[in-house]
Design a protein around this motif. Structure first.
Motif, mmCIF file in Angstrom:
data_model
loop_
_atom_site.group_PDB
_atom_site.id
_atom_site.type_symbol
_atom_site.label_atom_id
_atom_site.label_comp_id
_atom_site.label_asym_id
_atom_site.label_seq_id
_atom_site.Cartn_x
_atom_site.Cartn_y
_atom_site.Cartn_z
ATOM 1 N N HIS A 151 0.816 -1.216 0.000
ATOM 2 C CA HIS A 151 0.000 0.000 0.000
ATOM 3 C C HIS A 151 0.853 1.273 0.000
ATOM 4 O O HIS A 151 2.032 1.253 0.359
ATOM 5 N N ILE A 152 0.206 2.373 -0.337
ATOM 6 C CA ILE A 152 0.814 3.701 -0.209
ATOM 7 C C ILE A 152 1.043 4.008 1.274
ATOM 8 O O ILE A 152 0.147 3.818 2.106
ATOM 9 N N PRO A 153 2.232 4.494 1.650
ATOM 10 C CA PRO A 153 2.495 4.807 3.059
ATOM 11 C C PRO A 153 1.951 6.177 3.464
ATOM 12 O O PRO A 153 1.620 7.019 2.620
ATOM 13 N N ARG A 154 1.896 6.395 4.750
ATOM 14 C CA ARG A 154 1.556 7.708 5.286
ATOM 15 C C ARG A 154 2.546 8.757 4.771
ATOM 16 O O ARG A 154 3.703 8.458 4.539
ATOM 17 N N GLY A 155 2.071 9.962 4.626
ATOM 18 C CA GLY A 155 2.950 11.046 4.203
ATOM 19 C C GLY A 155 3.012 11.248 2.718
ATOM 20 O O GLY A 155 3.465 12.292 2.246
ATOM 21 N N SER A 156 2.547 10.258 1.952
ATOM 22 C CA SER A 156 2.524 10.395 0.496
ATOM 23 C C SER A 156 1.360 11.280 0.070
ATOM 24 O O SER A 156 0.315 11.331 0.730
ATOM 25 N N ALA A 157 1.519 11.944 -1.053
ATOM 26 C CA ALA A 157 0.427 12.750 -1.606
ATOM 27 C C ALA A 157 -0.768 11.879 -1.983
ATOM 28 O O ALA A 157 -1.882 12.389 -2.140
ATOM 29 N N PHE A 158 -0.549 10.558 -2.108
ATOM 30 C CA PHE A 158 -1.618 9.640 -2.500
ATOM 31 C C PHE A 158 -2.263 8.952 -1.300
ATOM 32 O O PHE A 158 -3.121 8.083 -1.466
ATOM 33 N N ALA A 159 -1.873 9.336 -0.087
ATOM 34 C CA ALA A 159 -2.379 8.682 1.119
ATOM 35 C C ALA A 159 -3.688 9.265 1.664
ATOM 36 O O ALA A 159 -4.530 8.510 2.166
ATOM 37 N N PRO A 160 -3.910 10.591 1.624
ATOM 38 C CA PRO A 160 -5.122 11.131 2.231
ATOM 39 C C PRO A 160 -6.393 10.489 1.671
ATOM 40 O O PRO A 160 -6.560 10.381 0.454
ATOM 41 N N GLY A 161 -7.269 10.069 2.573
ATOM 42 C CA GLY A 161 -8.510 9.432 2.166
ATOM 43 C C GLY A 161 -8.433 7.929 2.095
ATOM 44 O O GLY A 161 -9.457 7.261 1.867
ATOM 45 N N ASP A 162 -7.255 7.365 2.286
ATOM 46 C CA ASP A 162 -7.122 5.911 2.238
ATOM 47 C C ASP A 162 -7.525 5.303 3.579
ATOM 48 O O ASP A 162 -7.659 5.998 4.591
ATOM 49 N N HIS A 163 -7.709 3.990 3.592
ATOM 50 C CA HIS A 163 -8.035 3.283 4.831
ATOM 51 C C HIS A 163 -6.831 3.376 5.768
ATOM 52 O O HIS A 163 -5.688 3.194 5.326
ATOM 53 N N PRO A 164 -7.044 3.654 7.059
ATOM 54 C CA PRO A 164 -5.913 3.739 7.992
ATOM 55 C C PRO A 164 -5.048 2.472 8.024
ATOM 56 O O PRO A 164 -3.834 2.560 8.187
ATOM 57 N N ASP A 165 -5.672 1.312 7.866
ATOM 58 C CA ASP A 165 -4.894 0.065 7.838
ATOM 59 C C ASP A 165 -3.986 0.008 6.613
ATOM 60 O O ASP A 165 -2.855 -0.485 6.686
#
Length: 264
Positions: A159-173
């Protein structure tokens, strides 16, 4: 090697990459970090796990039974491993840690225990939903490294990690698993360059990039999985593509290398 938060993340976000690898005869080792239990208990977990095995049978073009084994890693973490009786190049491993819920706060049934809380230090240990021994953050990181050391992957999908521009809105898991893999493996010279991070929920905001036979095959694999998942079941291609959110995600797959993550 592919490492995901929940059973179905692989076939939703990373196909056709995984199905193509299987079709060309490559070894594929898939790890699911949480049980994807949604607070519904072990019967729901078992159903999702069965759905994944049937989806992998579809991708390999062969029905068949899978051998199950309960393995204790050198770290002490317990892993349930499934391997097709006739196809040792594939394996699926379940760590069965609690699902963190869309809110990241978990569920009453699992005392609101989550992977994010473990990783951020808000919880010292996290116990699998099947009653296996609880693990610490360091044990989990070491377990990932142990599995990678055992499999020697040419590439690693997650998955995309935290801090990436593609992370906001993703599932926290999703974000927690992507961060776990990035933190654990990026600086391994043999593994880091081969990591690909797949855009999750936010992919619905990107242009659709799958169509035709490729999309048909991806959707059918997902449909086969859903026959075991009472929450997202869809009867045919049209129904799957009309399923809210899921239909959009199925029409897209966006892998990102480290340089593409746009870390903030």
């Amino acid at each position: 090697m592919t490492i995901w938060a929940h059973p179905d993340d692989d076939i939703i976000f990373a196909n056709p990459t995984i199905s193509d690898a299987i079709a060309t005869g490559r070894c594929v080792r898939t790890v699911f970090v949480t049980a994807g239990d949604a607070g519904k208990g072990l019967d729901y977990v078992a159903a999702r796990e069965l759905g994944i095995l049937r989806a992998y049978n579809a991708m390999r073009g062969k029905d068949g039974e899978w051998d199950a084994a309960e393995i204790t890693l050198g770290t002490g973490m317990q892993v349930r491993r499934l391997v097709p009786k006739d196809d040792p190049r594939l394996s699926v491993l379940y760590l069965r840690l609690p699902d963190g819920n869309l809110t990241g706060e978990g569920f009453d049934a699992t005392a609101h225990a989550t992977l994010s809380k473990l990783y951020d230090g808000a919880a010292g240990t996290l116990a699998p939903v099947d009653g296996g021994p609880a693990v610490t953050r360091d044990q989990l990181i070491a377990s990932v490294r142990e599995l990678v050391s055992a499999f020697h992957p040419e590439g690693t999908l997650t998955h995309i990690p935290r801090g990436s521009a593609f992370a906001p809105g993703d599932h926290p898991d999703h974000s927690a698993v992507g961060t776990l893999i990035r933190d654990s493996l990026t600086f391994d010279a043999a593994v880091g360059p081969g990591i690909r991070y797949f855009v999750g929920y936010p992919s619905e905001n990107l242009p659709a990039n799958l169509e035709g036979a490729v999309l048909d095959t991806k959707v059918d694999t997902y449909r086969i999985y859903t026959q075991q998942d009472q929450v997202v079941r869809c009867a045919d291609r049209s129904a799957c593509l009309k399923t809210r959110k899921f239909g959009q995600w199925l029409q897209r797959s966006y892998p990102k290398a480290e340089a593409d993550l746009q870390m903030g």
